[in-house]
Design a protein around this motif. Structure first.
Motif, short mmCIF file in Angstrom:
data_model
loop_
_atom_site.label_atom_id
_atom_site.label_comp_id
_atom_site.label_asym_id
_atom_site.label_seq_id
_atom_site.Cartn_x
_atom_site.Cartn_y
_atom_site.Cartn_z
N CYS A 1 0.87 -1.16 0.00
CA CYS A 1 0.00 0.00 0.00
C CYS A 1 0.92 1.22 0.00
CB CYS A 1 -0.87 0.03 1.25
SG CYS A 1 -2.47 -0.75 1.07
N MET A 2 0.59 2.18 -0.81
CA MET A 2 1.41 3.39 -0.93
C MET A 2 0.60 4.58 -0.43
SD MET A 2 4.17 2.16 -2.14
CE MET A 2 5.02 3.73 -2.36
N GLY A 3 1.25 5.43 0.33
CA GLY A 3 0.52 6.56 0.90
C GLY A 3 1.29 7.85 0.86
N TRP A 4 0.55 8.93 0.91
CA TRP A 4 1.11 10.27 1.07
C TRP A 4 0.65 10.80 2.42
CZ3 TRP A 4 4.73 12.56 -1.82
CH2 TRP A 4 4.94 12.09 -3.12
N PHE A 5 1.60 11.29 3.18
CA PHE A 5 1.35 11.87 4.49
C PHE A 5 1.92 13.29 4.49
CE2 PHE A 5 0.01 8.02 6.75
CZ PHE A 5 0.40 7.06 5.83
N ARG A 6 1.48 14.10 5.43
CA ARG A 6 2.02 15.45 5.51
C ARG A 6 2.12 15.87 6.97
NH1 ARG A 6 -3.09 18.93 2.98
NH2 ARG A 6 -4.53 18.66 4.75
N GLN A 7 3.06 16.78 7.19
CA GLN A 7 3.25 17.32 8.53
C GLN A 7 3.47 18.82 8.42
OE1 GLN A 7 6.40 15.57 10.90
NE2 GLN A 7 5.40 16.23 12.78
N ALA A 8 2.54 19.56 9.00
CA ALA A 8 2.65 21.01 9.04
C ALA A 8 3.40 21.42 10.31
CB ALA A 8 1.26 21.65 9.03
N PRO A 9 4.01 22.58 10.31
CA PRO A 9 4.75 23.04 11.51
C PRO A 9 3.88 23.03 12.75
CG PRO A 9 5.23 24.44 9.64
CD PRO A 9 4.12 23.53 9.20
N TYR B 1 5.28 13.50 2.72
CA TYR B 1 6.08 12.28 2.74
C TYR B 1 5.37 11.16 2.00
CZ TYR B 1 8.56 14.62 6.53
OH TYR B 1 9.27 15.51 7.29
N CYS B 2 6.12 10.39 1.25
CA CYS B 2 5.64 9.17 0.63
C CYS B 2 6.02 8.01 1.53
CB CYS B 2 6.29 9.02 -0.74
SG CYS B 2 5.90 7.50 -1.61
N ALA B 3 5.14 7.01 1.60
CA ALA B 3 5.41 5.86 2.45
C ALA B 3 4.86 4.60 1.83
CB ALA B 3 4.80 6.07 3.84
#
Length: 121
Positions: free
Chosen positions: A31-39, A93-95
């Protein structure tokens, strides 16, 4: 190894496509995912896809604006982002991981890219 690219600065309402190239493995295994992290915020799941099949997950905040796709030939995962908003600003981020049903649970993702910055103003 996962290598992201495509991060940039865009104006609100604009579009951007992120790319995640898998090196040394095939995305069809995961499974491929995109995640994000804001400040100042925790990392969150944005979109997830089973590389085999069409099952996807989207966070409510991006549904209808973002699309996750895969290219088996190029062994690459994309995140097409449209009608972008300032709140989309984050490190993306890609995971790769394992899932039966695509979802945002980060415990199921074991391989991560280095991240790419997206800024919407």
């Amino acid at each position: 190894q996962l290598v992201e690219s495509g991060g940039d600065s865009v104006q609100a309402g604009g579009s951007l496509r992120l790319t995640c190239a898998a090196v040394g493995t095939t995305i069809n295994n995961y499974c491929m995912g995109w995640f994000r992290q804001a400040p100042g915020k925790e990392r969150e799941g944005v979109a997830v896809i089973r590389a085999i099949g069409t099952s996807t997950y989207y966070d409510a905040s991006v549904k209808g604006r973002f699309t996750i796709t895969t290219d088996d030939v190029k062994n690459t995962v994309y995140l097409q982002m449209s009608n972008m908003k300032p709140e989309d600003t984050a490190e993306y981020y890609c995971a790769a991981g394992f899932c039966v049903v695509p979802g945002p649970d980060q415990e199921h993702f074991y391989f991560w890219g280095q991240g790419t910055q997206v800024t919407v103003s």
